[in-house]
Design a protein around this motif. Structure first.
Motif, mmCIF file in Angstrom:
data_model
loop_
_atom_site.group_PDB
_atom_site.id
_atom_site.type_symbol
_atom_site.label_atom_id
_atom_site.label_comp_id
_atom_site.label_asym_id
_atom_site.label_seq_id
_atom_site.Cartn_x
_atom_site.Cartn_y
_atom_site.Cartn_z
ATOM 1 N N SER A 87 -20.744 38.223 -7.186
ATOM 2 C CA SER A 87 -19.656 39.003 -6.596
ATOM 3 C C SER A 87 -19.098 38.289 -5.373
ATOM 4 C CB SER A 87 -20.149 40.395 -6.201
ATOM 5 O OG SER A 87 -20.550 41.120 -7.345
ATOM 6 N N ILE A 88 -17.763 38.279 -5.245
ATOM 7 C CA ILE A 88 -17.084 37.549 -4.183
ATOM 8 C C ILE A 88 -16.137 38.485 -3.435
ATOM 9 C CG2 ILE A 88 -15.644 35.550 -3.625
ATOM 10 C CD1 ILE A 88 -16.352 34.488 -6.455
ATOM 11 N N PRO A 89 -16.423 38.858 -2.183
ATOM 12 C CA PRO A 89 -15.442 39.610 -1.383
ATOM 13 C C PRO A 89 -14.237 38.718 -1.097
ATOM 14 C CG PRO A 89 -17.645 39.709 -0.416
ATOM 15 C CD PRO A 89 -17.674 38.635 -1.457
ATOM 16 N N ILE A 90 -13.028 39.266 -1.218
ATOM 17 C CA ILE A 90 -11.811 38.465 -1.018
ATOM 18 C C ILE A 90 -11.075 38.866 0.252
ATOM 19 C CG2 ILE A 90 -9.542 37.894 -1.972
ATOM 20 C CD1 ILE A 90 -10.739 38.127 -4.746
ATOM 21 N N SER A 91 -10.750 40.163 0.392
ATOM 22 C CA SER A 91 -9.958 40.576 1.548
ATOM 23 C C SER A 91 -10.150 42.064 1.795
ATOM 24 C CB SER A 91 -8.472 40.269 1.311
ATOM 25 O OG SER A 91 -7.687 40.645 2.419
ATOM 26 N N SER A 92 -9.887 42.485 3.039
ATOM 27 C CA SER A 92 -9.922 43.909 3.386
ATOM 28 C C SER A 92 -8.925 44.170 4.509
ATOM 29 C CB SER A 92 -11.331 44.324 3.822
ATOM 30 O OG SER A 92 -11.754 43.579 4.948
ATOM 31 N N TRP A 93 -8.235 45.317 4.417
ATOM 32 C CA TRP A 93 -7.257 45.689 5.437
ATOM 33 C C TRP A 93 -6.948 47.182 5.330
ATOM 34 C CZ3 TRP A 93 -6.210 44.070 0.683
ATOM 35 C CH2 TRP A 93 -5.178 44.697 -0.034
#
Length: 332
Positions: A87-93
């Motif tokens: 699993s790869i976190p990409i972005s959060s906002w």
């Protein structure tokens, strides 16, 4: 509370464990991390782990198949499976999060004592190995409706067997309402929508219930429609558990046999039930062994472009014993 719910959204984006599994990719929402760390959540919910490799061996079991409603073939099959994901976190906002999951599933089938009822097509004895590759893009949003927290999630999954062409595209969308949150109890309700040709039902209810039963570390975790388990800590780094987990698997085929569609997939929904043991090695590496009974709930062969109810081959199989070993990485 907003910060805690935001952390939950980040965890949801990493919740693509076994991305091939229609249940786990978006149906299983973790507790919203009130007074809980990501490591604790990942120990509790396997689908929140950063990466995992699982090797499973299944005993020999009898099967019967029907082709377009007619007796087709029977025999015995023994299977093995190696599944992995990362699993790869990409972005959060602003309460939104995006992540990705890469997975690979290798299945090995050994067919023996085949008894064919039709001249064509025929089931041949011997070994078959099939590989399935997948990529899931996961999106989740933490919001509120009339001051009530709500978690939205969407998972887009592409599946292939050779990276040269997309064999299947699935979409899972879900909404979940956390109703009770504390250190010892979590309860949420929601619904999952499945756009997946191998899904028996287009909509399923979501139930996530967790409770610490006593001060000695006994925990009950219910994540429907995926799993239920009763877990007891033996020490700071060791746990035993007993439970049931639902998974779905698919493998893709191409043939020139005029009695069969040119392209089709073999799809199973399975329940694994039994005890297990996990041990945390260091801070991030989790080792586990388990075993018990594997039951195939449905096994259907579906032509490309068709759906679950249009399956041209329907197979029933007896439950078999299984043994399993896994190594997982907790969130970094």
């Amino acid at each position: 509370m907003k910060i805690n719910l935001f952390v939950a959204g980040m965890l949801l984006c990493s919740a693509g464990a076994h991305a091939q599994n229609m249940f786990s990719t978006s149906s299983s929402h973790p507790a919203d991390t009130v007074m809980s760390e990501p490591h604790e959540q990942a120990l509790r919910y396997p689908f929140l782990r950063q990466a995992s490799v699982t090797a499973s061996v299944f005993g020999s079991g009898h099967f019967d198949s029907k082709l377009n409603g007619k007796d087709f073939a029977s025999g015995k099959s023994s299977n093995a499976r190696i599944s992995s994901f990362f699993s790869i976190p990409i972005s959060s906002w602003d309460g939104n999060t995006i992540g990705a999951t890469i997975y690979h599933n290798e299945q090995f089938f050994n067919i023996k004592e085949a008894n064919n009822q039709l001249a064509e097509p025929r089931v041949d004895e011997g070994d078959i190995a099939k590989s399935t590759l997948g990529l899931s893009l996961n999106f989740s949003r933490i919001d509120a409706i009339f001051h009530t927290p709500v978690i939205y999630s969407a998972v887009f999954t592409g599946m292939s067997d050779d990276l040269k062409a997309l064999r299947r595209f699935n979409f899972n969308g879900s909404v979940s309402f956390p109703l009770k949150r504390s250190r010892d109890v979590y309860f949420s309700l929601g619904a999952l929508v499945l756009i997946d040709p191998s899904a028996p039902f287009p909509v399923l209810p979501l139930v996530n219930y967790f409770r610490k039963l006593n001060s000695s570390g006994l925990e009950l975790t219910l994540v429907l429609p995926q799993s239920v388990s009763l877990k007891q800590s033996l020490s700071r780094n060791a746990w035993i558990y007993v439970g049931t987990t639902a998974n779905t698997y698919a493998s893709f085929y191409k043939t020139s046999n005029p009695a069969l569609p040119a392209r089709y997939s073999y799809n199973t929904s399975e329940l694994k039930s039994g005890p297990g043991f996990e041990y945390l090695l260091g801070k991030y590496v989790l080792l586990g062994v388990s075993g018990g009974v594997n039951s195939i709930i449905t096994a259907r062969t579906i032509a490309k472009g068709s759906s679950y109810n249009d399956a041209f081959i329907k197979t029933t199989a007896k439950s078999t014993p299984y043994g399993e070993f896994h190594i997982s990485l907790l969130p970094f």
